[in-house]
Design an enzyme around this catalytic site. Structure first.
Site, PDB file in Angstrom:
ATOM      1  N   ASP A   7       0.879  -1.170   0.000  1.00 11.83           N
ATOM      2  CA  ASP A   7       0.000   0.000   0.000  1.00 11.83           C
ATOM      3  C   ASP A   7       0.917   1.221   0.000  1.00 11.83           C
ATOM      4  OD1 ASP A   7      -2.262   1.660   0.208  1.00 11.83           O
ATOM      5  OD2 ASP A   7      -2.054   1.734   2.378  1.00 11.83           O
ATOM      6  N   GLU A  67      -1.896  -1.790  -4.702  1.00 11.36           N
ATOM      7  CA  GLU A  67      -3.125  -1.061  -5.026  1.00 11.36           C
ATOM      8  C   GLU A  67      -2.879  -0.136  -6.210  1.00 11.36           C
ATOM      9  OE1 GLU A  67      -6.028  -0.613  -1.192  1.00 11.36           O
ATOM     10  OE2 GLU A  67      -4.788   1.098  -1.720  1.00 11.36           O
ATOM     11  N   ASP A 139      -1.767   1.226   7.390  1.00 13.66           N
ATOM     12  CA  ASP A 139      -1.162   1.025   6.069  1.00 13.66           C
ATOM     13  C   ASP A 139      -0.714  -0.425   5.899  1.00 13.66           C
ATOM     14  OD1 ASP A 139      -1.384   3.793   5.216  1.00 13.66           O
ATOM     15  OD2 ASP A 139       0.088   4.189   6.774  1.00 13.66           O
TER      16      ASP A 139
END
Length: 159
Positions: A7, A67, A139
């Site tokens: 991420d 992502e 995160d």
């Protein structure tokens, strides 16, 4: 198969490592790569690269999942995110690891069952899917969710 989930962010890049064996998943490790906002951007990006290289060397993942970038209201924030994302993708490629990208909505759907899930719902499901694991922060939780999404979709990625 060992999967590295990422991420990316310039302030705190989350990473998570899981093992996927058939339909079973297990937690290996997770963390956050935090940078100082007062440090020049090039140094922050170099730090993310250095720490990510150490994570890759320590855990030797087979694949990585990340992502996709999303565009938010602030173009400067989007650009900073894109820089961090580029560094993480380059680090994986340099480590010989293929990278698959997933939208945030698909990650949430893979974990919770709906693409509109909240961060709290994702974190609650992570406690169910990875019992006993200590998640370092939000995160890292997002990175673990990306890794699990890849575990669920890895058979479909080549189709």
């Amino acid at each position: 198969m060992i999967i590295l989930g990422l991420d990316p962010s310039l302030t705190s890049t989350g990473w998570g490592i899981i093992r996927a064996e058939g339909s079973r998943i297990s937690h290996i490790a997770n963390g956050q790569i935090k940078t100082n906002a007062q440090t020049p951007m090039a140094e922050r990006l170099a730090y993310i690269d250095t720490v990510l290289a150490a994570v890759i060397a320590d855990y030797n993942p087979d694949v990585a999942a990340i992502e996709e970038v999303f565009v938010n209201d602030n173009p400067k924030s989007t650009l900073k995110l894109a820089h961090a994302r580029g560094v993480t993708m380059l680090g994986c490629a340099r480590g010989g690891i293929s990278v698959t990208e997933y939208s945030t909505r698909l990650v949430k759907k893979a974990i919770v069952g709906t693409g509109a899930a909240s961060k709290e719902q994702v974190q609650a499901m992570l406690r169910v899917l990875l019992p006993g694991s200590k998640v370092i922060g939000p995160d890292a939780a997002d990175a673990l969710a990306v890794a699990i999404c890849h575990a669920n979709h890895r058979g479909l990625a080549g189709r």
